[in-house]
Structure formats: C-alpha cells, structure tokens
Design a protein around this motif. Structure first.
Motif, PDB file in Angstrom:
ATOM      1  N   SER A   1       0.843  -1.194   0.000  1.00 15.87           N
ATOM      2  CA  SER A   1       0.000   0.000   0.000  1.00 15.87           C
ATOM      3  C   SER A   1       0.877   1.242   0.000  1.00 15.87           C
ATOM      4  O   SER A   1       2.076   1.176   0.279  1.00 15.87           O
ATOM      5  CB  SER A   1      -0.883   0.012   1.245  1.00 15.87           C
ATOM      6  OG  SER A   1      -0.080   0.154   2.406  1.00 15.87           O
ATOM      7  N   VAL A   2       0.253   2.368  -0.270  1.00 17.23           N
ATOM      8  CA  VAL A   2       0.966   3.639  -0.215  1.00 17.23           C
ATOM      9  C   VAL A   2       1.433   3.902   1.211  1.00 17.23           C
ATOM     10  O   VAL A   2       2.555   4.348   1.429  1.00 17.23           O
ATOM     11  CB  VAL A   2       0.064   4.788  -0.738  1.00 17.23           C
ATOM     12  CG1 VAL A   2       0.722   6.136  -0.509  1.00 17.23           C
ATOM     13  CG2 VAL A   2      -0.239   4.579  -2.210  1.00 17.23           C
ATOM     14  N   ALA A   3       0.585   3.588   2.183  1.00 16.63           N
ATOM     15  CA  ALA A   3       0.951   3.798   3.585  1.00 16.63           C
ATOM     16  C   ALA A   3       2.167   2.937   3.961  1.00 16.63           C
ATOM     17  O   ALA A   3       3.067   3.394   4.665  1.00 16.63           O
ATOM     18  CB  ALA A   3      -0.230   3.468   4.504  1.00 16.63           C
ATOM     19  N   GLY A   4       2.209   1.710   3.468  1.00  7.17           N
ATOM     20  CA  GLY A   4       3.348   0.826   3.739  1.00  7.17           C
ATOM     21  C   GLY A   4       4.621   1.355   3.106  1.00  7.17           C
ATOM     22  O   GLY A   4       5.701   1.304   3.707  1.00  7.17           O
ATOM     23  N   ALA A   5       4.500   1.879   1.896  1.00  7.84           N
ATOM     24  CA  ALA A   5       5.663   2.455   1.211  1.00  7.84           C
ATOM     25  C   ALA A   5       6.167   3.684   1.960  1.00  7.84           C
ATOM     26  O   ALA A   5       7.378   3.873   2.124  1.00  7.84           O
ATOM     27  CB  ALA A   5       5.304   2.818  -0.227  1.00  7.84           C
ATOM     28  N   LYS A   6       5.234   4.522   2.454  1.00  7.10           N
ATOM     29  CA  LYS A   6       5.629   5.705   3.224  1.00  7.10           C
ATOM     30  C   LYS A   6       6.321   5.301   4.519  1.00  7.10           C
ATOM     31  O   LYS A   6       7.332   5.899   4.900  1.00  7.10           O
ATOM     32  CB  LYS A   6       4.416   6.577   3.538  1.00  7.10           C
ATOM     33  CG  LYS A   6       3.938   7.392   2.369  1.00  7.10           C
ATOM     34  CD  LYS A   6       2.761   8.265   2.769  1.00  7.10           C
ATOM     35  CE  LYS A   6       2.265   9.069   1.586  1.00  7.10           C
ATOM     36  NZ  LYS A   6       1.096   9.891   1.934  1.00  7.10           N
ATOM     37  N   ALA A   7       5.781   4.288   5.201  1.00  4.39           N
ATOM     38  CA  ALA A   7       6.392   3.822   6.449  1.00  4.39           C
ATOM     39  C   ALA A   7       7.811   3.307   6.187  1.00  4.39           C
ATOM     40  O   ALA A   7       8.736   3.618   6.942  1.00  4.39           O
ATOM     41  CB  ALA A   7       5.533   2.724   7.085  1.00  4.39           C
ATOM     42  N   SER A   8       7.976   2.554   5.122  1.00  2.61           N
ATOM     43  CA  SER A   8       9.315   2.059   4.766  1.00  2.61           C
ATOM     44  C   SER A   8      10.254   3.215   4.469  1.00  2.61           C
ATOM     45  O   SER A   8      11.413   3.212   4.900  1.00  2.61           O
ATOM     46  CB  SER A   8       9.237   1.139   3.544  1.00  2.61           C
ATOM     47  OG  SER A   8       8.541  -0.033   3.851  1.00  2.61           O
ATOM     48  N   ALA A   9       9.771   4.208   3.731  1.00  2.00           N
ATOM     49  CA  ALA A   9      10.604   5.366   3.390  1.00  2.00           C
ATOM     50  C   ALA A   9      11.039   6.108   4.649  1.00  2.00           C
ATOM     51  O   ALA A   9      12.194   6.546   4.755  1.00  2.00           O
ATOM     52  CB  ALA A   9       9.849   6.300   2.450  1.00  2.00           C
ATOM     53  N   ILE A  10      10.139   6.231   5.613  1.00  5.24           N
ATOM     54  CA  ILE A  10      10.475   6.911   6.866  1.00  5.24           C
ATOM     55  C   ILE A  10      11.570   6.149   7.608  1.00  5.24           C
ATOM     56  O   ILE A  10      12.556   6.734   8.060  1.00  5.24           O
ATOM     57  CB  ILE A  10       9.215   7.083   7.749  1.00  5.24           C
ATOM     58  CG1 ILE A  10       8.286   8.122   7.110  1.00  5.24           C
ATOM     59  CG2 ILE A  10       9.588   7.478   9.174  1.00  5.24           C
ATOM     60  CD1 ILE A  10       6.888   8.157   7.718  1.00  5.24           C
ATOM     61  N   ILE A  11      11.422   4.834   7.707  1.00  5.96           N
ATOM     62  CA  ILE A  11      12.432   4.018   8.407  1.00  5.96           C
ATOM     63  C   ILE A  11      13.769   4.096   7.686  1.00  5.96           C
ATOM     64  O   ILE A  11      14.821   4.281   8.315  1.00  5.96           O
ATOM     65  CB  ILE A  11      11.964   2.551   8.552  1.00  5.96           C
ATOM     66  CG1 ILE A  11      10.750   2.466   9.459  1.00  5.96           C
ATOM     67  CG2 ILE A  11      13.088   1.659   9.042  1.00  5.96           C
ATOM     68  CD1 ILE A  11      10.981   2.918  10.885  1.00  5.96           C
ATOM     69  N   PHE A  12      13.754   3.970   6.352  1.00  4.12           N
ATOM     70  CA  PHE A  12      15.008   4.060   5.601  1.00  4.12           C
ATOM     71  C   PHE A  12      15.658   5.427   5.788  1.00  4.12           C
ATOM     72  O   PHE A  12      16.882   5.538   5.887  1.00  4.12           O
ATOM     73  CB  PHE A  12      14.798   3.781   4.115  1.00  4.12           C
ATOM     74  CG  PHE A  12      14.548   2.332   3.800  1.00  4.12           C
ATOM     75  CD1 PHE A  12      15.411   1.343   4.241  1.00  4.12           C
ATOM     76  CD2 PHE A  12      13.439   1.961   3.063  1.00  4.12           C
ATOM     77  CE1 PHE A  12      15.183   0.013   3.955  1.00  4.12           C
ATOM     78  CE2 PHE A  12      13.207   0.618   2.771  1.00  4.12           C
ATOM     79  CZ  PHE A  12      14.078  -0.358   3.218  1.00  4.12           C
ATOM     80  N   SER A  13      14.853   6.462   5.845  1.00  9.38           N
ATOM     81  CA  SER A  13      15.376   7.811   6.048  1.00  9.38           C
ATOM     82  C   SER A  13      16.010   7.944   7.437  1.00  9.38           C
ATOM     83  O   SER A  13      17.094   8.516   7.582  1.00  9.38           O
ATOM     84  CB  SER A  13      14.245   8.821   5.875  1.00  9.38           C
ATOM     85  OG  SER A  13      14.709  10.111   6.135  1.00  9.38           O
ATOM     86  N   ILE A  14      15.344   7.413   8.445  1.00  9.29           N
ATOM     87  CA  ILE A  14      15.878   7.470   9.811  1.00  9.29           C
ATOM     88  C   ILE A  14      17.190   6.702   9.903  1.00  9.29           C
ATOM     89  O   ILE A  14      18.179   7.197  10.456  1.00  9.29           O
ATOM     90  CB  ILE A  14      14.848   6.921  10.826  1.00  9.29           C
ATOM     91  CG1 ILE A  14      13.652   7.868  10.932  1.00  9.29           C
ATOM     92  CG2 ILE A  14      15.486   6.699  12.200  1.00  9.29           C
ATOM     93  CD1 ILE A  14      12.475   7.302  11.709  1.00  9.29           C
ATOM     94  N   VAL A  15      17.221   5.510   9.320  1.00  5.97           N
ATOM     95  CA  VAL A  15      18.439   4.686   9.355  1.00  5.97           C
ATOM     96  C   VAL A  15      19.569   5.382   8.593  1.00  5.97           C
ATOM     97  O   VAL A  15      20.712   5.432   9.064  1.00  5.97           O
ATOM     98  CB  VAL A  15      18.159   3.276   8.781  1.00  5.97           C
ATOM     99  CG1 VAL A  15      19.449   2.515   8.510  1.00  5.97           C
ATOM    100  CG2 VAL A  15      17.268   2.493   9.732  1.00  5.97           C
ATOM    101  N   GLY A  16      19.264   5.946   7.427  1.00  5.38           N
ATOM    102  CA  GLY A  16      20.279   6.647   6.641  1.00  5.38           C
ATOM    103  C   GLY A  16      20.826   7.861   7.368  1.00  5.38           C
ATOM    104  O   GLY A  16      22.036   8.116   7.356  1.00  5.38           O
ATOM    105  N   THR A  17      19.954   8.618   8.014  1.00  8.53           N
ATOM    106  CA  THR A  17      20.383   9.804   8.748  1.00  8.53           C
ATOM    107  C   THR A  17      21.211   9.406   9.965  1.00  8.53           C
ATOM    108  O   THR A  17      22.212  10.063  10.282  1.00  8.53           O
ATOM    109  CB  THR A  17      19.160  10.650   9.174  1.00  8.53           C
ATOM    110  OG1 THR A  17      18.401  10.953   8.008  1.00  8.53           O
ATOM    111  CG2 THR A  17      19.585  11.938   9.839  1.00  8.53           C
TER     112      THR A  17
END
Length: 172
Positions: free
Chosen positions: A91-107
């Motif tokens: 889902s779009v919500a799942g993709a957004k959640a993944s993007a947030i986690i990847f962003s946090i991990v990358g930062t």
C-alpha cells in the motif's frame, strides 16, 4: 601504483599519475582504437571506452580525485535497493512507512550512529513523550543531538580509544 601513492599529498599524487599513469593510459587507448573484433559485447565495451575517454582520464586532473567511483557506488546502493524493495509494498501507507524508516536509518548512519541503537533509543522514548504542543522536545532525539550521540554513537577503534583517554583524564 595508486595504493603506493595513497599517503602522498594530492599534488604529489597528481605528479606521479602524470609520470606513470599517462603512458599506461595512452597504450591502452591506442590498443582500444586499433582493436577490431566480431564479438559484439567486446566491440560495445571498446566503443564505450573510447567515447568516454575524457571521463576515464579525469583522475589525472587533480590528485584528490579517486581512481575509482567505488565510494559513490556504495553511497547510492541503499537508494537503489530501497527503490527495488519498494516495488513490493502492499500500500501507499506501507511504502511511506518504509521510506520513513530508511530515512531514519540513513540519517543515523550519516551521523555516525549505530542505526539499531538509534531506532531502539527513539522507539523506547518517543511513545512516552507528549510533544504535540511543543515540537522542540523532539530536538533532543535528533541524530545530531549531543545526548543521542553519547548514547548511540557507532563504536570503532578510534572512538573507543578516545573514550578510554577521556576517562583517564577525568580520573586523573
């Protein structure tokens, strides 16, 4: 040759490249220009090489330019993997959640934090905070916050030695 020149100043490295690498490159490009083959893949590789000669020789312009682009490749690899993995989001919500986690991990990684420790740190503390009225409360949970740096900094030989030295200084 580049391994031997690793510790040289950029100016010295450039000088060595011009003396030792230019003849090798000239011989290679001369070979590429005169090589004829019926093998399609080799012919494509040779054409690519000759068409991009200018870019392959950029490292001669400045001793600070690395010979390979491995560091760039490593830097963009997580983006490519994430993009590929995102194809499987339900889902779009799942993709957004993944993007947030990847962003946090990358930062976290970019700020020299252990990503696992940082995620654990914020997941344990943020749910118990009332920050809706005062967003500045979140500032102390950002990866560059001094408190977060102390709690979640990635351990390596340099930081461990420095911490031991700091402890010795404090007890002395």
């Amino acid at each position: 040759m580049e391994r031997k020149w690793k510790e040289l100043s950029p100016a010295e490295r450039k000088k060595h490249r011009l003396i030792y690498s230019v003849p090798v490159l000239e011989a290679f490009f001369a070979w590429a220009e005169t090589t004829r083959t019926q093998q399609e893949n080799l012919r494509k590789a040779l054409n690519y090489t000759l068409n991009h000669k200018k870019y392959f020789t950029n490292f001669l312009l400045d001793g600070r330019i690395p010979l390979s682009n491995n560091l760039s490749e490593i830097a963009v690899k997580p983006v490519a993997i994430t993009r590929k993995n995102s194809l499987f989001s339900d889902s779009v919500a799942g993709a957004k959640a993944s993007a947030i986690i990847f962003s946090i991990v990358g930062t976290a990684s970019a700020n020299n934090l252990d990503p696992y420790k940082y995620l654990e740190y914020i997941f344990r503390r943020l749910p118990n905070l009332e920050f809706t009225l005062d967003h500045t409360i979140l500032d102390e949970y950002l990866p560059w916050s001094e408190k977060v740096q102390l709690e979640c900094r990635m351990k390596n030989a340099k930081t461990e030695v420095k911490e031991k030295d700091d402890l010795r200084d404090e007890t002395a």
